[in-house]
Design a protein around this motif. Structure first.
Motif, PDB file in Angstrom:
ATOM      1  N   LEU A 277     -16.251 -20.991   4.561  1.00 50.18           N
ATOM      2  CA  LEU A 277     -16.973 -20.603   5.790  1.00 50.18           C
ATOM      3  C   LEU A 277     -15.984 -20.186   6.883  1.00 50.18           C
ATOM      4  O   LEU A 277     -16.256 -19.264   7.658  1.00 50.18           O
ATOM      5  CB  LEU A 277     -17.833 -21.777   6.298  1.00 50.18           C
ATOM      6  CG  LEU A 277     -19.028 -22.181   5.427  1.00 50.18           C
ATOM      7  CD1 LEU A 277     -19.691 -23.432   6.003  1.00 50.18           C
ATOM      8  CD2 LEU A 277     -20.052 -21.058   5.306  1.00 50.18           C
TER       9      LEU A 277
ATOM     10  N   ARG B 212     -20.858 -16.972   0.876  1.00 47.31           N
ATOM     11  CA  ARG B 212     -19.401 -16.810   0.948  1.00 47.31           C
ATOM     12  C   ARG B 212     -18.807 -16.771  -0.458  1.00 47.31           C
ATOM     13  O   ARG B 212     -19.212 -17.535  -1.333  1.00 47.31           O
ATOM     14  CB  ARG B 212     -18.735 -17.966   1.714  1.00 47.31           C
ATOM     15  CG  ARG B 212     -19.058 -18.040   3.175  1.00 47.31           C
ATOM     16  CD  ARG B 212     -18.487 -16.889   3.997  1.00 47.31           C
ATOM     17  NE  ARG B 212     -18.723 -17.100   5.416  1.00 47.31           N
ATOM     18  CZ  ARG B 212     -19.891 -16.890   6.031  1.00 47.31           C
ATOM     19  NH1 ARG B 212     -20.933 -16.459   5.358  1.00 47.31           N
ATOM     20  NH2 ARG B 212     -20.008 -17.105   7.328  1.00 47.31           N
TER      21      ARG B 212
ATOM     22  N   PRO C 130     -19.340 -33.259  10.999  1.00 44.69           N
ATOM     23  CA  PRO C 130     -20.649 -32.622  11.228  1.00 44.69           C
ATOM     24  C   PRO C 130     -21.215 -31.980   9.953  1.00 44.69           C
ATOM     25  O   PRO C 130     -22.434 -31.920   9.776  1.00 44.69           O
ATOM     26  CB  PRO C 130     -20.357 -31.556  12.295  1.00 44.69           C
ATOM     27  CG  PRO C 130     -18.877 -31.341  12.241  1.00 44.69           C
ATOM     28  CD  PRO C 130     -18.275 -32.636  11.809  1.00 44.69           C
ATOM     29  N   TYR C 131     -20.338 -31.544   9.071  1.00 44.04           N
ATOM     30  CA  TYR C 131     -20.793 -30.915   7.819  1.00 44.04           C
ATOM     31  C   TYR C 131     -21.407 -31.962   6.886  1.00 44.04           C
ATOM     32  O   TYR C 131     -22.379 -31.685   6.180  1.00 44.04           O
ATOM     33  CB  TYR C 131     -19.630 -30.207   7.133  1.00 44.04           C
ATOM     34  CG  TYR C 131     -19.004 -29.128   7.978  1.00 44.04           C
ATOM     35  CD1 TYR C 131     -19.551 -27.848   8.011  1.00 44.04           C
ATOM     36  CD2 TYR C 131     -17.877 -29.376   8.749  1.00 44.04           C
ATOM     37  CE1 TYR C 131     -18.989 -26.847   8.795  1.00 44.04           C
ATOM     38  CE2 TYR C 131     -17.303 -28.393   9.534  1.00 44.04           C
ATOM     39  CZ  TYR C 131     -17.856 -27.131   9.552  1.00 44.04           C
ATOM     40  OH  TYR C 131     -17.301 -26.147  10.329  1.00 44.04           O
TER      41      TYR C 131
ATOM     42  N   ALA D 290     -25.497 -18.090   4.748  1.00 47.96           N
ATOM     43  CA  ALA D 290     -24.157 -18.640   4.492  1.00 47.96           C
ATOM     44  C   ALA D 290     -23.629 -18.285   3.100  1.00 47.96           C
ATOM     45  O   ALA D 290     -23.189 -19.151   2.349  1.00 47.96           O
ATOM     46  CB  ALA D 290     -24.171 -20.157   4.717  1.00 47.96           C
TER      47      ALA D 290
ATOM     48  N   SER E  68     -23.044 -23.955   8.131  1.00 48.21           N
ATOM     49  CA  SER E  68     -22.210 -23.075   8.943  1.00 48.21           C
ATOM     50  C   SER E  68     -22.399 -23.373  10.431  1.00 48.21           C
ATOM     51  O   SER E  68     -23.318 -24.089  10.815  1.00 48.21           O
ATOM     52  CB  SER E  68     -22.492 -21.603   8.623  1.00 48.21           C
ATOM     53  OG  SER E  68     -23.787 -21.248   8.974  1.00 48.21           O
ATOM     54  N   HIS E  69     -21.491 -22.859  11.256  1.00 47.25           N
ATOM     55  CA  HIS E  69     -21.458 -23.177  12.695  1.00 47.25           C
ATOM     56  C   HIS E  69     -21.351 -24.697  12.887  1.00 47.25           C
ATOM     57  O   HIS E  69     -22.115 -25.301  13.645  1.00 47.25           O
ATOM     58  CB  HIS E  69     -22.702 -22.647  13.415  1.00 47.25           C
ATOM     59  CG  HIS E  69     -22.841 -21.160  13.418  1.00 47.25           C
ATOM     60  ND1 HIS E  69     -22.618 -20.386  14.531  1.00 47.25           N
ATOM     61  CD2 HIS E  69     -23.166 -20.304  12.435  1.00 47.25           C
ATOM     62  CE1 HIS E  69     -22.823 -19.126  14.231  1.00 47.25           C
ATOM     63  NE2 HIS E  69     -23.151 -19.049  12.968  1.00 47.25           N
ATOM     64  N   LYS E  70     -20.442 -25.331  12.150  1.00 49.39           N
ATOM     65  CA  LYS E  70     -20.219 -26.798  12.249  1.00 49.39           C
ATOM     66  C   LYS E  70     -21.492 -27.601  11.993  1.00 49.39           C
ATOM     67  O   LYS E  70     -21.848 -28.495  12.772  1.00 49.39           O
ATOM     68  CB  LYS E  70     -19.637 -27.170  13.624  1.00 49.39           C
ATOM     69  CG  LYS E  70     -18.266 -26.587  13.864  1.00 49.39           C
ATOM     70  CD  LYS E  70     -17.695 -27.021  15.204  1.00 49.39           C
ATOM     71  CE  LYS E  70     -16.521 -26.119  15.584  1.00 49.39           C
ATOM     72  NZ  LYS E  70     -16.083 -26.256  16.956  1.00 49.39           N
ATOM     73  N   GLY E  71     -22.173 -27.248  10.915  1.00 55.27           N
ATOM     74  CA  GLY E  71     -23.356 -28.029  10.547  1.00 55.27           C
ATOM     75  C   GLY E  71     -24.534 -27.809  11.471  1.00 55.27           C
ATOM     76  O   GLY E  71     -25.360 -28.708  11.669  1.00 55.27           O
TER      77      GLY E  71
ATOM     78  N   ARG F  12     -15.681 -20.274  14.586  1.00 52.11           N
ATOM     79  CA  ARG F  12     -16.790 -21.208  14.820  1.00 52.11           C
ATOM     80  C   ARG F  12     -16.846 -22.385  13.874  1.00 52.11           C
ATOM     81  O   ARG F  12     -17.784 -23.175  13.966  1.00 52.11           O
ATOM     82  CB  ARG F  12     -18.122 -20.437  14.796  1.00 52.11           C
ATOM     83  CG  ARG F  12     -18.412 -19.758  13.490  1.00 52.11           C
ATOM     84  CD  ARG F  12     -19.541 -18.740  13.621  1.00 52.11           C
ATOM     85  NE  ARG F  12     -19.940 -18.238  12.323  1.00 52.11           N
ATOM     86  CZ  ARG F  12     -20.584 -17.098  12.100  1.00 52.11           C
ATOM     87  NH1 ARG F  12     -20.886 -16.318  13.116  1.00 52.11           N
ATOM     88  NH2 ARG F  12     -20.920 -16.732  10.902  1.00 52.11           N
ATOM     89  N   GLU F  13     -15.873 -22.551  12.980  1.00 45.89           N
ATOM     90  CA  GLU F  13     -15.881 -23.680  12.050  1.00 45.89           C
ATOM     91  C   GLU F  13     -14.736 -24.636  12.356  1.00 45.89           C
ATOM     92  O   GLU F  13     -13.807 -24.289  13.086  1.00 45.89           O
ATOM     93  CB  GLU F  13     -15.791 -23.172  10.599  1.00 45.89           C
ATOM     94  CG  GLU F  13     -16.861 -22.146  10.214  1.00 45.89           C
ATOM     95  CD  GLU F  13     -18.303 -22.662  10.302  1.00 45.89           C
ATOM     96  OE1 GLU F  13     -18.503 -23.893  10.412  1.00 45.89           O
ATOM     97  OE2 GLU F  13     -19.235 -21.844  10.288  1.00 45.89           O
ATOM     98  N   SER F  14     -14.850 -25.871  11.820  1.00 45.56           N
ATOM     99  CA  SER F  14     -13.810 -26.885  12.051  1.00 45.56           C
ATOM    100  C   SER F  14     -13.425 -27.532  10.722  1.00 45.56           C
ATOM    101  O   SER F  14     -13.794 -28.670  10.446  1.00 45.56           O
ATOM    102  CB  SER F  14     -14.317 -27.950  13.035  1.00 45.56           C
ATOM    103  OG  SER F  14     -15.405 -28.669  12.469  1.00 45.56           O
TER     104      SER F  14
ATOM    105  N   ALA G 170     -24.881 -32.677   8.008  1.00 45.43           N
ATOM    106  CA  ALA G 170     -25.772 -31.571   7.647  1.00 45.43           C
ATOM    107  C   ALA G 170     -26.064 -31.577   6.147  1.00 45.43           C
ATOM    108  O   ALA G 170     -27.196 -31.323   5.720  1.00 45.43           O
ATOM    109  CB  ALA G 170     -25.140 -30.243   8.068  1.00 45.43           C
ATOM    110  N   LEU G 171     -25.051 -31.897   5.347  1.00 45.18           N
ATOM    111  CA  LEU G 171     -25.257 -31.928   3.891  1.00 45.18           C
ATOM    112  C   LEU G 171     -26.282 -32.993   3.509  1.00 45.18           C
ATOM    113  O   LEU G 171     -27.136 -32.760   2.636  1.00 45.18           O
ATOM    114  CB  LEU G 171     -23.934 -32.191   3.168  1.00 45.18           C
ATOM    115  CG  LEU G 171     -24.051 -32.276   1.646  1.00 45.18           C
ATOM    116  CD1 LEU G 171     -24.496 -30.944   1.050  1.00 45.18           C
ATOM    117  CD2 LEU G 171     -22.735 -32.725   1.018  1.00 45.18           C
TER     118      LEU G 171
END
Lengths: 150, 150
Positions: free
Chosen positions: A21, A89, A38-39, A87, B76-79, A30-32, A42-43
Motif C-alpha cells: 500500500l 496492489r 491501525p491496520y 486497494a 488503506s489510508h492507515k486502516g 498516506r500509509e504508516s 481494521a483487519l
C-alpha cells in the motif's frame, strides 16, 4: 503462475500488504508501514464481516498482491447486489507479469459466485495505466468518482 | 423543511422508494415497480447488515427522498473506514427544493459519526447536474468510476 494462491489475508500478511500500500505514488504519503496498529484493528473488523473479502496473492510463501472485495446489497437494478473492489496492489517486482489480470479476474469470478450483478471500482484520475488495464478487462469508465475527506 | 424526518426504510416504504428509483432517465429501463419481490428480498438483506443504512426522507407521511449509505472498513489510508453512497433519489415534486443537500449532508454527518474518514460515490457521466451538485457540497471528482456488468 503455476503455484499462485489467492486466499483471505491474516495478521501475518499485514507487513507485506501495508508495504505494498505504501509503495505507490499516492500511498507513500498516506500509509504508516512502521506502525501496524491501525491496520490490525481494521483487519479484525474486516475479518468479522462476512461481506468483506480482503485477499492476498501468494507465490512461494511471498505475498505479491492484494485487493479488497466488498459485497454491497442494494435496492436499485431490481434489488441487485454489487461488488466493490478497493486497494488493488501488485508488488513492484511483479508488475507487468499478468498478476493484476489474475487478481481482478479472481474478483470478477468471486463476485459472480456470490450472486453480484456488477463489479465496480474507482481509480484515481492520475492512474492512466490502470484505466487502460481495467478497460481491457471489460470495465466501462461510465461514472465520475467523487470523494469527500472528513 | 421543518418537519422533515430522515429514518431507516421499512417494507412499507418500498413502493415509494422503487417508484423513485424508476422515475429517472437511467432507472426507467432497469427497475420493476410492478413487482416488488426482488426489492423485498434485498431490503431484508440490508436490514440485517449493521453496515447498511438505507434511509428515506419523509415529510407529512410522504416518502420524498432516499439514499443508501454503506460503511466499508479497509486497510488503506492507515486502516480508514469509508462510507459509500448509492441510489440517491429525490421525488420529482421535490427537486430543486434543497432536499438533496439535506440528504447528502445527513450522509456526511452520519459517516463522520460512524468514524468514517471519507465519503465516496459515483455518478453516471450523463448526470452533469448531479456532478455540479456534489462539487458544491465539497466532493472532489478525483476518480474514474468503472463498472462491469456480470
Amino acid at each position: 503462475m503455476g503455484d499462485l494462491e489467492i486466499r483471505h489475508a491474516t495478521a501475518d500478511d499485514l507487513p507485506a500488504i501495508v508495504a505494498m500500500l505504501a509503495d505507490d505514488p499516492l500511498g507513500a504519503q498516506r500509509e504508516s508501514p512502521d506502525d501496524l496498529t491501525p491496520y490490525l484493528a481494521a483487519l479484525e473488523r474486516l475479518t468479522a464481516d462476512p461481506n468483506q473479502h480482503l485477499v492476498v496473492a501468494v507465490r512461494e510463501d511471498r505475498v505479491i498482491g492484494t485487493l479488497q472485495l466488498t459485497v454491497v446489497p442494494g435496492l436499485s437494478h431490481k434489488g441487485a447486489t454489487r461488488a466493490l473492489v478497493e486497494a488493488v496492489r501488485i508488488h513492484a517486482d511483479e508488475r507487468g507479469s499478468g498478476l493484476g489480470t489474475v487478481l481482478i479476474q479472481w474478483a470478477i469470478d468471486t463476485s459472480r459466485q456470490l450472486g453480484c450483478a456488477m463489479v465496480q471500482l474507482t481509480s484515481d484520475k492520475s492512474r492512466t495505466d490502470a484505466h487502460r488495464f481495467y478497460a481491457r478487462l471489460g470495465f466501462n469508465a461510465s461514472h465520475e468518482g467523487f470523494k469527500l475527506k472528513l
